[in-house]
Structure formats: C-alpha cells, structure tokens
Design an enzyme around this catalytic site. Structure first.
Site, PDB file in Angstrom:
ATOM      1  N   HIS A 162       4.122  -1.342  -3.179  1.00 20.84           N
ATOM      2  CA  HIS A 162       2.844  -0.587  -2.557  1.00 20.84           C
ATOM      3  C   HIS A 162       1.493  -0.863  -4.117  1.00 20.84           C
ATOM      4  O   HIS A 162       2.052  -1.363  -5.094  1.00 20.84           O
ATOM      5  CB  HIS A 162       3.354   0.763  -2.534  1.00 20.84           C
ATOM      6  N   GLU A 166      -7.380 -18.775   6.587  1.00 18.80           N
ATOM      7  CA  GLU A 166      -5.835 -18.681   5.574  1.00 18.80           C
ATOM      8  C   GLU A 166      -5.577 -18.054   6.731  1.00 18.80           C
ATOM      9  O   GLU A 166      -4.326 -17.929   6.985  1.00 18.80           O
ATOM     10  CB  GLU A 166      -5.627 -19.025   4.410  1.00 18.80           C
TER      11      GLU A 166
HETATM   12  O1  2HA Z   1       0.607   6.366  -4.334  1.00 18.59           O
HETATM   13  O2  2HA Z   1       0.746   4.515  -6.135  1.00 18.59           O
HETATM   14  O3  2HA Z   1       2.876   6.023  -8.135  1.00 18.59           O
HETATM   15  C1  2HA Z   1       0.811   6.902  -6.013  1.00 18.59           C
HETATM   16  C2  2HA Z   1       1.193   5.371  -6.830  1.00 18.59           C
HETATM   17  C3  2HA Z   1       1.447   5.953  -8.215  1.00 18.59           C
HETATM   18 ZN    ZN Z   2      -0.608   4.389  -5.041  1.00 18.26          ZN
END
Ligand code: 2HA
Ligand code: ZN
Length: 272
Positions: free
Chosen positions: A139, A169
C-alpha cells in the site's frame, strides 16, 4: 546464526521502502508493506518455537494460520526502514485461532504492525485463493494516482481505459485493469473487507484521494504494477487539460493485447 535483517528477503523490503520514500510516495508514516516469508527461509534464522510476544487482532485470520509475514510497523516512517529494520519491521506468525499474531523478530521498541493490517491480511486471503504463489501486498500513496482520483470518473472501466491509453506498456503490464474505491475512512475492517472483495478479481485497487493497494508474487512484480499505473496517471495529469490530437484507440489496445497474448478485462474495451 546469521542476521535476519541482512537476509536477501529483508534487504529487498528495506530497499523497497527506501525507494518508495525517495519517489515521494510515502511521506511521514504513509504506506505499508506485508510479504509472506516461506517457513524454510525463516528457519535458517530463527527457532520458530520461540516468540517474543503476542499481538491481538480483531478479525478472523484463521485462513492464514501458521503463515509468516514480514510487515511494516504502525506509525513507522519508510524513510527509516533501511537503516533501522529491527524497529520498523516485524516478522509475525498468525496464530492457530486466527485471533492474533506471534512476534518472532522486530518491532523492537514495542511497536505493532501497520494500522492497515486488516486490509493486508484479508487481501492475502483472497489473493492466495486465486493464486497460491501470491506473496506481497503493498500500500502506497503515489502522487499522480491520488491526483487523478480528484478529476477523473471513478468507474473501474473508465479509470482503467484512461490509464491503458496513456502509454503502450499499460496493456502489457495490467490487462486485468484496476479497481477503484470511493473515498472511505482507512485503517479499519470495513475498508479491508471492501478492498479484499475487489482483490478476488483485481491485483490493483485504487483508494480515491488516498493511494493504491497492489499485490503480486514478489516485490518486483508488485512494485512494477504500481509503478506502471503511476506513470500512466502522471501522463494523464500532464495532458488532461490540453487538447488531445491523437491517442491509443481501442483497436490499438486489442492489437497490443494480441501481440503479448494478454486478455483485456472483459467489457472494458469496445468490441471490435
Ligand atoms: O493508510 O498509509 O499507515 C494508512 C497509511 C499509514
Ligand atoms: Zn495510506
């Protein structure tokens, strides 16, 4: 016993965090990483019957019981992971009852895993069902992907089609497209559940006005997916306000898919 922090897998994650920080995607404590560590790897460094402490979880992790994960710590800065892995990362094993994790290494200053652990673990569960070789959830907060969610239609089809058209790409790298969630409060089970539901079908889920979740079999594949989406979003943000004189057409996208043996997500391209 050699030093786990210097093992190839941990080094790869330290370098990833450093890279993401330098790209400007993970300000302050933004972003989090979790990676399945094969037991055979961990056994080279630890007696796995010894645990440092147990950390509770309030969602059902039974499907991951016994699995080992390297996870970034809550409140920790990607900027610091490379130089101080033992405080910023943790190696944890999901307990048999799925209600907690045992800490095997790391979080040395008393830390805990990322606040987005529910989204990570629920995503691991769904991706493992689809792909037994799945290992990584990343993330991050890429600048142009976030910017694009302010000015572009958030439907998965329209968002994906725009990204595909931004550079050749894209159809090669993510023919399966991206999913997009509307703005939601982060760090809780609900966004975790909705994200993981999307992960039944997608490897990439954009969180509007927040960032993106990407998954893959290894660090390079996962980072490469997000990097390619971010590049396309950057081009979009450079041209969105300019008159477009030519573009990549749906016919061109079909040609790319054919040439690379890829199947575009059903219904996202106009039929030819
Ligand atoms: O979404 O990105 O941990 C929460 C963050 C920090
Ligand atoms: Zn985050």
């Amino acid at each position: 016993m050699t030093n786990f922090a210097e093992s190839p897998l941990v080094r790869e994650i330290r370098l990833l965090a450093q890279n993401l920080y330098r790209l400007g995607w993970d300000e302050r404590n933004g972003g989090n990483i979790s990676c399945i560590i094969p037991q055979e790897e961990a056994e080279q460094y630890f007696d796995l019957s010894r645990t440092i402490r147990t950390i509770s979880m309030d969602f059902d992790g039974r499907e991951l019981a016994g699995k080992l994960f390297l996870v970034t710590g809550t409140g920790k800065y990607f900027k610091n992971v490379y130089d101080d892995p033992e405080n910023n990362l943790g190696l944890v094993r999901v307990r048999e009852d799925g209600a907690g994790i045992d800490l095997i290494w790391g979080y040395a200053d008393g830390g805990r895993p990322t606040s987005e652990l529910p989204a990570h673990f629920m995503t691991h569960i769904e991706r493992l069902r689809v792909d037994p070789l799945h290992r990584v959830v990343l993330h991050t907060h890429p600048t142009n992907i976030i910017a694009m969610t302010f000015v572009h239609d958030l439907s998965e089809r329209e968002f994906t089609r725009t990204l595909w058209r931004m550079c050749t790409e894209c159809m090669v790298v993510f023919p399966d497209g991206v999913s997009v969630l509307p703005w939601m409060l982060c760090g809780n089970d609900e966004i975790g559940r909705v994200t993981a539901d999307k992960m039944k079908e997608f490897r990439l889920v954009v969180w509007a006005q927040h960032g993106i979740f990407g998954t893959g079999r290894d660090i390079d594949e996962t980072f490469g997916l997000i990097e390619t989406v971010e590049k396309a979003a950057e081009i979009y943000m450079k041209i969105a306000h300019l008159p477009v004189l030519q573009t990549i057409t749906d016919e061109n996208l079909w040609e790319i898919a054919d040439a690379f043996g890829n199947t575009p997500r059903a219904g996202f391209l106009d039929p030819r």
